[in-house]
Scaffold this motif. Structure first.
Motif, PDB file in Angstrom:
ATOM      1  N   ALA A  44      54.076  13.443  -3.740  1.00 34.17           N
ATOM      2  CA  ALA A  44      52.864  14.252  -3.617  1.00 34.17           C
ATOM      3  C   ALA A  44      51.837  13.529  -2.755  1.00 34.17           C
ATOM      4  O   ALA A  44      51.164  14.152  -1.931  1.00 34.17           O
ATOM      5  N   SER A 101      52.013  23.868   2.251  1.00 31.73           N
ATOM      6  CA  SER A 101      51.622  22.564   1.711  1.00 31.73           C
ATOM      7  C   SER A 101      51.666  22.563   0.192  1.00 31.73           C
ATOM      8  O   SER A 101      52.153  21.610  -0.426  1.00 31.73           O
ATOM      9  N   MET A 102      51.149  23.623  -0.415  1.00 27.08           N
ATOM     10  CA  MET A 102      51.173  23.714  -1.879  1.00 27.08           C
ATOM     11  C   MET A 102      52.604  23.766  -2.396  1.00 27.08           C
ATOM     12  O   MET A 102      52.941  23.115  -3.387  1.00 27.08           O
ATOM     13  N   LYS A 103      53.453  24.514  -1.731  1.00 26.07           N
ATOM     14  CA  LYS A 103      54.865  24.572  -2.134  1.00 26.07           C
ATOM     15  C   LYS A 103      55.493  23.185  -2.061  1.00 26.07           C
ATOM     16  O   LYS A 103      56.265  22.794  -2.940  1.00 26.07           O
ATOM     17  N   GLU A 104      55.153  22.452  -1.010  1.00 23.46           N
ATOM     18  CA  GLU A 104      55.696  21.102  -0.840  1.00 23.46           C
ATOM     19  C   GLU A 104      55.219  20.181  -1.960  1.00 23.46           C
ATOM     20  O   GLU A 104      56.001  19.410  -2.517  1.00 23.46           O
ATOM     21  N   VAL A 105      53.935  20.248  -2.310  1.00 26.15           N
ATOM     22  CA  VAL A 105      53.396  19.413  -3.389  1.00 26.15           C
ATOM     23  C   VAL A 105      54.104  19.726  -4.704  1.00 26.15           C
ATOM     24  O   VAL A 105      54.507  18.826  -5.443  1.00 26.15           O
ATOM     25  N   PHE A 106      54.270  21.018  -4.995  1.00 24.38           N
ATOM     26  CA  PHE A 106      54.898  21.399  -6.263  1.00 24.38           C
ATOM     27  C   PHE A 106      56.402  21.111  -6.275  1.00 24.38           C
ATOM     28  O   PHE A 106      56.992  20.990  -7.347  1.00 24.38           O
ATOM     29  N   ALA A 107      57.004  20.981  -5.119  1.00 21.50           N
ATOM     30  CA  ALA A 107      58.444  20.737  -5.047  1.00 21.50           C
ATOM     31  C   ALA A 107      58.810  19.269  -5.279  1.00 21.50           C
ATOM     32  O   ALA A 107      59.927  18.978  -5.687  1.00 21.50           O
ATOM     33  N   GLU A 115      49.683  27.420   2.154  1.00 25.19           N
ATOM     34  CA  GLU A 115      50.713  27.857   1.215  1.00 25.19           C
ATOM     35  C   GLU A 115      51.936  26.941   1.281  1.00 25.19           C
ATOM     36  O   GLU A 115      52.457  26.515   0.239  1.00 25.19           O
ATOM     37  N   HIS A 174      58.950  15.610  -7.033  1.00 22.99           N
ATOM     38  CA  HIS A 174      59.122  15.280  -8.448  1.00 22.99           C
ATOM     39  C   HIS A 174      58.479  13.956  -8.831  1.00 22.99           C
ATOM     40  O   HIS A 174      58.680  13.475  -9.945  1.00 22.99           O
TER      41      HIS A 174
END
Length: 73
Positions: free
Chosen positions: A44, A31-37, A29, A39
Motif C-alpha cells: 500500500a 489507484s484505490m483498487k490497487e491499494v485494496f488489492a 479509481e 495484502h
C-alpha cells in the motif's frame, strides 16, 4: 496528515486549480483498487508513493506548459 491537508488548502487558496493536470476519476479509481488489492502495508505504501511521484510528474509538466505559454509557473 493534518499538516498535509492544511498545506494543500493554503496552496489552493492562492492558486487556481487546473483540472487538466489533476487526477482523473479513472486514475483515482484504479489507484484505490490497487491499494485494496495489496495484502501488506508495504504494498500500500508503494502505491501511495507512486501516486505522489505521479502527482509530481504531472505538476512538473503543468509548470513547463505554463512557462511555455509565457505564464508564471
Amino acid at each position: 496528515m493534518e499538516s498535509i491537508k492544511k498545506y494543500v488548502e493554503r496552496f489552493f487558496t492562492k492558486t487556481r486549480k487546473n483540472k487538466e493536470y489533476g487526477l482523473s476519476f479513472d486514475e483515482m479509481e484504479q489507484s484505490m483498487k490497487e491499494v485494496f488489492a495489496v495484502h501488506d502495508a508495504n504494498g500500500a505504501f508503494k502505491v501511495v508513493a507512486t501516486l505522489f511521484d505521479f502527482g509530481y510528474a504531472k505538476g512538473y509538466r503543468a509548470a513547463m506548459a505554463e512557462m511555455k505559454k509565457g505564464g508564471a509557473a
